[in-house]
Design a protein around this motif. Structure first.
Motif, PDB file in Angstrom:
ATOM      1  N   UNK A 145       0.826  -1.210   0.000  1.00  0.00           N
ATOM      2  CA  UNK A 145       0.000   0.000   0.000  1.00  0.00           C
ATOM      3  C   UNK A 145       0.861   1.261   0.000  1.00  0.00           C
ATOM      4  N   UNK A 146       1.919   1.270   0.813  1.00  0.00           N
ATOM      5  CA  UNK A 146       2.806   2.429   0.846  1.00  0.00           C
ATOM      6  C   UNK A 146       3.484   2.638  -0.509  1.00  0.00           C
ATOM      7  N   UNK A 147       3.925   1.536  -1.099  1.00  0.00           N
ATOM      8  CA  UNK A 147       4.570   1.636  -2.399  1.00  0.00           C
ATOM      9  C   UNK A 147       3.591   2.120  -3.461  1.00  0.00           C
ATOM     10  N   UNK A 148       2.364   1.608  -3.423  1.00  0.00           N
ATOM     11  CA  UNK A 148       1.356   2.032  -4.399  1.00  0.00           C
ATOM     12  C   UNK A 148       1.066   3.522  -4.277  1.00  0.00           C
ATOM     13  N   UNK A 149       1.006   4.017  -3.034  1.00  0.00           N
ATOM     14  CA  UNK A 149       0.742   5.451  -2.836  1.00  0.00           C
ATOM     15  C   UNK A 149       1.904   6.287  -3.364  1.00  0.00           C
ATOM     16  N   UNK A 150       3.121   5.853  -3.098  1.00  0.00           N
ATOM     17  CA  UNK A 150       4.275   6.569  -3.649  1.00  0.00           C
ATOM     18  C   UNK A 150       4.271   6.492  -5.171  1.00  0.00           C
ATOM     19  N   UNK A 288      12.053   9.433  -5.111  1.00  0.00           N
ATOM     20  CA  UNK A 288      12.866   8.271  -5.483  1.00  0.00           C
ATOM     21  C   UNK A 288      13.545   7.664  -4.264  1.00  0.00           C
ATOM     22  N   UNK A 289      14.084   8.535  -3.407  1.00  0.00           N
ATOM     23  CA  UNK A 289      14.787   8.029  -2.223  1.00  0.00           C
ATOM     24  C   UNK A 289      13.826   7.349  -1.254  1.00  0.00           C
ATOM     25  N   UNK A 290      12.618   7.897  -1.123  1.00  0.00           N
ATOM     26  CA  UNK A 290      11.626   7.268  -0.245  1.00  0.00           C
ATOM     27  C   UNK A 290      11.233   5.898  -0.779  1.00  0.00           C
ATOM     28  N   UNK A 291      10.984   5.826  -2.085  1.00  0.00           N
ATOM     29  CA  UNK A 291      10.603   4.547  -2.692  1.00  0.00           C
ATOM     30  C   UNK A 291      11.748   3.540  -2.597  1.00  0.00           C
ATOM     31  N   UNK A 292      12.970   3.993  -2.846  1.00  0.00           N
ATOM     32  CA  UNK A 292      14.121   3.092  -2.780  1.00  0.00           C
ATOM     33  C   UNK A 292      14.394   2.620  -1.358  1.00  0.00           C
ATOM     34  N   UNK A 415      15.842  -1.793  -5.533  1.00  0.00           N
ATOM     35  CA  UNK A 415      14.863  -1.665  -4.445  1.00  0.00           C
ATOM     36  C   UNK A 415      13.630  -0.867  -4.813  1.00  0.00           C
ATOM     37  N   UNK A 416      13.603  -0.231  -5.988  1.00  0.00           N
ATOM     38  CA  UNK A 416      12.523   0.702  -6.304  1.00  0.00           C
ATOM     39  C   UNK A 416      11.148   0.039  -6.256  1.00  0.00           C
ATOM     40  N   UNK A 417      11.037  -1.183  -6.771  1.00  0.00           N
ATOM     41  CA  UNK A 417       9.750  -1.881  -6.792  1.00  0.00           C
ATOM     42  C   UNK A 417       9.649  -2.974  -5.740  1.00  0.00           C
ATOM     43  N   UNK A 418      10.650  -3.062  -4.856  1.00  0.00           N
ATOM     44  CA  UNK A 418      10.686  -4.176  -3.907  1.00  0.00           C
ATOM     45  C   UNK A 418       9.496  -4.165  -2.956  1.00  0.00           C
ATOM     46  N   UNK A 419       9.114  -2.988  -2.450  1.00  0.00           N
ATOM     47  CA  UNK A 419       7.974  -2.925  -1.525  1.00  0.00           C
ATOM     48  C   UNK A 419       6.681  -3.292  -2.239  1.00  0.00           C
ATOM     49  N   UNK A 570      15.691  -2.993  10.767  1.00  0.00           N
ATOM     50  CA  UNK A 570      14.624  -2.612   9.831  1.00  0.00           C
ATOM     51  C   UNK A 570      13.954  -1.329  10.306  1.00  0.00           C
ATOM     52  N   UNK A 571      13.622  -1.297  11.574  1.00  0.00           N
ATOM     53  CA  UNK A 571      12.838  -0.177  12.089  1.00  0.00           C
ATOM     54  C   UNK A 571      13.651   1.109  12.201  1.00  0.00           C
ATOM     55  N   UNK A 572      14.936   1.009  12.544  1.00  0.00           N
ATOM     56  CA  UNK A 572      15.738   2.234  12.592  1.00  0.00           C
ATOM     57  C   UNK A 572      15.990   2.769  11.181  1.00  0.00           C
ATOM     58  N   UNK A 573      16.060   1.873  10.206  1.00  0.00           N
ATOM     59  CA  UNK A 573      16.186   2.325   8.810  1.00  0.00           C
ATOM     60  C   UNK A 573      14.941   3.088   8.382  1.00  0.00           C
ATOM     61  N   UNK A 574      13.785   2.543   8.756  1.00  0.00           N
ATOM     62  CA  UNK A 574      12.533   3.245   8.430  1.00  0.00           C
ATOM     63  C   UNK A 574      12.430   4.557   9.193  1.00  0.00           C
ATOM     64  N   UNK A 575      12.823   4.536  10.462  1.00  0.00           N
ATOM     65  CA  UNK A 575      12.795   5.772  11.253  1.00  0.00           C
ATOM     66  C   UNK A 575      13.700   6.826  10.630  1.00  0.00           C
ATOM     67  N   UNK A 576      14.850   6.390  10.108  1.00  0.00           N
ATOM     68  CA  UNK A 576      15.744   7.323   9.433  1.00  0.00           C
ATOM     69  C   UNK A 576      15.090   7.937   8.205  1.00  0.00           C
ATOM     70  N   UNK A 577      14.327   7.119   7.460  1.00  0.00           N
ATOM     71  CA  UNK A 577      13.601   7.634   6.295  1.00  0.00           C
ATOM     72  C   UNK A 577      12.565   8.660   6.715  1.00  0.00           C
ATOM     73  N   UNK A 578      11.794   8.329   7.753  1.00  0.00           N
ATOM     74  CA  UNK A 578      10.761   9.253   8.236  1.00  0.00           C
ATOM     75  C   UNK A 578      11.385  10.565   8.698  1.00  0.00           C
ATOM     76  N   UNK A 579      12.484  10.463   9.447  1.00  0.00           N
ATOM     77  CA  UNK A 579      13.154  11.676   9.936  1.00  0.00           C
ATOM     78  C   UNK A 579      13.719  12.506   8.791  1.00  0.00           C
ATOM     79  N   UNK A 580      14.284  11.835   7.794  1.00  0.00           N
ATOM     80  CA  UNK A 580      14.860  12.546   6.659  1.00  0.00           C
ATOM     81  C   UNK A 580      13.792  13.313   5.890  1.00  0.00           C
ATOM     82  N   UNK A 581      12.679  12.647   5.605  1.00  0.00           N
ATOM     83  CA  UNK A 581      11.597  13.309   4.870  1.00  0.00           C
ATOM     84  C   UNK A 581      10.992  14.433   5.709  1.00  0.00           C
ATOM     85  N   UNK A 582      10.815  14.160   7.011  1.00  0.00           N
ATOM     86  CA  UNK A 582      10.257  15.183   7.886  1.00  0.00           C
ATOM     87  C   UNK A 582      11.146  16.413   7.971  1.00  0.00           C
TER      88      UNK A 582
END
Length: 650
Positions: A145-150, A288-292, A415-419, A570-582
């Motif tokens: 779902x997240x990938x589809x929205x992106x 692109x970075x969020x999707x990757x 990784x672009x389509x992996x999710x 896994x979760x700290x990688x995602x947290x890093x993505x959220x923090x970066x985008x934020x």
């Protein structure tokens, strides 16, 4: 010149002044309108013997108040504002999506590993196993779902890029047309002010789409370029931009020029400023970075979880298989490759730790294939080529086949389509491999106090011939303090602390308490004081229904530093993505406020010269009205004097 003519000239001058002032007043709110003023001049004098006498007045020009420096500064500020507004609007959508505490990825990851832990606690329970599968299905759905929205945002960016390019071309054509009209209507004494305003307003609107540079051309024309000098308008000619799908990725729109039926892509670096610049910046720097990164987590989870799951044993006594389906990297074959080429490239994610978020370009130079990491330009050669086995680069296994042609090009996005592609490989609860494939034992008949650990297996255990199919019995010889009975043909490695010693197959192995003993992918340790001829067995796990040793290892992956070369979970990688985008979203908001202030300041400065001040125009209206009335009085006096002269002849 007669007094009547002098009055008439003043009357006409005042009339033009009134018309100009009235035009200013009525266009005070017209976008792009520049204040105009009638420039009045003396028509000269005539010598009358006693001196020179004036002959009246005339309007030499109607000039608009315009400052090119201030107009350029305003356009630059507006281009920056439009880019930031567009970027902020887009990135806020990603920020809200990823940081959502309910719909984000973190809750789904936590629920999944809670399910793994519950199944590990109750390995014989079908209900717990089914709950684990259900939570895994939910996690897959969340990734999808997240990938589809992106993906929807990426599609929206494509649509807006195409729309913006269409508008840019429209403005460019209209500016070129106005260039011709203005050039034809301009004289040394007069210029078509309204058309100049129209052209400037078109430049303003164009500049909000992409930052442009404006230079003077011949005969009052303007030349318009963008980026590093790419032309849009040169005199009476407009140069149209075009869009088309990337030759290596049909889902990505590129901008360039088309000439002779051939499309020439423009680098994204020249598409700066305005809405188009904001869209390109958002796509490259954030989307692109969020999707990757999201795909990196999905691929990392699938790869590492599968690797551990395969080291376990399911309820049927079989070794575990893939829990998630393997992640195939996106490979785009360049549509411009030679028609004679039959080369194909396939790429599969195999190592979660080494996986990056970069895309890769695979190019054939006529002799070798080179893989270029696009994030930093690092080049790795496929060696040997032709390949004998797949080559792993940054956690991705590359396989190249067929007959290539020089300049063949492929785009690999690991990784672009992996999710989006993440899915479960099993739906049978009995195939969940929670047990370990081996069991160890120290017979009760042993005389000593030696003990053996439960043991574990690694990837080498999956190598053909290494799996234990029947018990291996180790016998202790007290006289030599060694163990014998290891499988024939397999070396034995003993590790004490950080020091490892390998003993050839068939060689007795010295006993060191608590040392790790490894052979064929199996690792265990013996402690205590075994007696002479005491035995220890390592065999297949024939009754592992209630065993959950591999399940504990699967659950432990949640807190294990697997991602980014073993530095993040896994979760700290995602947290890093959220923090970066934020952080980027907040920076854009702050920069947007500064851009708004800059536009306000530039507008005030520009309007101080070109804007209409209604109070000033009202004053001018009264002044011209009085001049008109006075000139009319002059004509009236002249008429009376003329009548007096005529009456003298009667």
């Amino acid at each position: 010149m007669s007094l009547l003519s002098i009055g008439k000239s003043g009357l006409l001058a005042a009339q033009v002044g009134l018309a100009t002032t009235g035009n200013n007043i009525t266009n005070a709110n017209t976008p792009g309108y520049s204040r105009q003023v009638a420039i009045q001049a003396d028509t000269g004098t005539q010598y009358q013997g006693f001196g020179y006498v004036g002959t009246g007045t005339e309007i030499s020009a109607v000039r608009r108040y315009y400052d090119n420096f201030l107009a350029s500064a305003l356009r630059n500020a507006e281009a920056n504002q439009a880019q930031l507004d567009t970027y902020t609007t887009q990135i806020n959508q990603v920020d809200n999506l990823l940081s959502d505490t309910t719909a984000g990825l973190s809750p789904a990851l936590q629920d999944f590993f809670n399910g793994v832990q519950d199944a590990t606690s109750n390995p014989a329970s079908q209900a717990s196993r089914q709950a684990m599968l259900s939570s895994a299905s939910s996690l897959v759905g969340r990734f999808n779902a997240l990938s589809d929205r992106l993906g929807e945002l990426a599609s929206g960016v494509n649509t807006e890029i195409v729309s913006n390019v269409g508008q840019i071309n429209s403005y460019a054509r209209r500016i070129a047309d106005l260039n011709v009209t203005i050039a034809n209507m301009s004289t040394n004494q007069a210029q078509p002010n309204d058309l100049l305003d129209q052209r400037d307003q078109l430049l303003t609107e164009l500049n909000k789409l992409v930052k442009v540079n404006v230079t003077d051309g011949n005969n009052n024309m303007l030349n318009v370029t963008f980026g590093t000098g790419q032309p849009l308008v040169v005199g009476n000619q407009s140069f149209e931009l075009s869009t088309q799908s990337s030759p290596t990725d049909a889902s990505r729109i590129e901008v360039g020029y088309t000439a002779g039926g051939n499309f020439s892509k423009l680098p994204d670096s020249v598409l700066t400023g305005g809405q188009l610049g904001g869209l390109v910046q958002f796509r490259n720097d954030t989307l692109d970075k969020a999707q990757n990164t999201l795909g990196q987590i999905a691929a990392g989870l699938a790869t590492s979880f599968n690797a551990q799951h395969k080291l376990g044993q399911d309820q049927n006594g079989d070794m575990g298989g893939d829990f998630f389906k393997p992640i195939q990297a996106y490979v785009g074959t360049n549509t411009n490759n030679s028609k004679s080429s039959t080369a194909t490239v396939s790429a599969v994610v195999t190592d979660a730790s080494a996986l990056t978020t970069s895309d890769y370009s695979v190019d054939f130079d006529g002799t070798n294939f080179n893989v270029t990491r696009l994030s930093d330009g690092k080049v790795t050669q496929i060696n040997p080529y032709p390949q004998t086995t797949p080559q792993v680069i940054d956690g991705v296994s590359y396989s190249i086949s067929g007959n290539p042609a020089a300049k063949d090009n492929f785009l690999v996005r690991p990784t672009y389509n992996a999710a989006r592609d993440l899915s479960l490989a099993i739906n049978d609860t009995t195939k969940i491999a929670l047990a370990a494939p081996i069991s160890t034992a120290a017979p009760t008949a042993n005389a000593g106090s030696g003990k053996i650990t439960a043991g574990s297996v690694d990837q080498n255990y999956l190598t053909a011939g290494n799996a234990i199919t029947s018990p291996v019995t180790l016998t202790y010889d007290k006289a030599s303090n060694t163990f014998s009975g290891f499988p024939p043909g397999q070396d034995v490695t003993v590790t004490v602390g950080s020091t490892s010693t390998t003993y050839p197959a068939g060689t007795p192995v010295p006993y060191t308490e608590n040392a790790n003993i490894s052979f064929g992918g199996v690792t265990f340790a013996i402690s205590g004081a075994p007696a002479d001829l005491d035995t220890f067995t390592i065999g297949p796990n024939t009754s592992g229904v209630g065993d959950s040793r591999n399940g504990a290892l699967l659950a432990g992956l949640q807190s294990k530093n697997i991602m980014n070369n073993g530095t993040a979970t896994y979760q700290t990688t995602y947290a890093g993505l959220v923090n970066s985008v934020g952080s980027k979203a907040r920076e854009a908001q702050i920069a947007g406020k500064a851009a708004d202030a800059a536009v306000t300041e530039a507008t005030n400065q520009q309007q101080s010269v070109s804007g209409v001040n209604l109070d000033e125009e009202a004053s001018n209206l009264l002044r011209y009205q009085q001049a008109y009335q006075a000139s009319g009085k002059v004509m009236q006096v002249a008429s009376t004097l003329f009548d007096t002269v005529l009456s003298l002849g009667n």
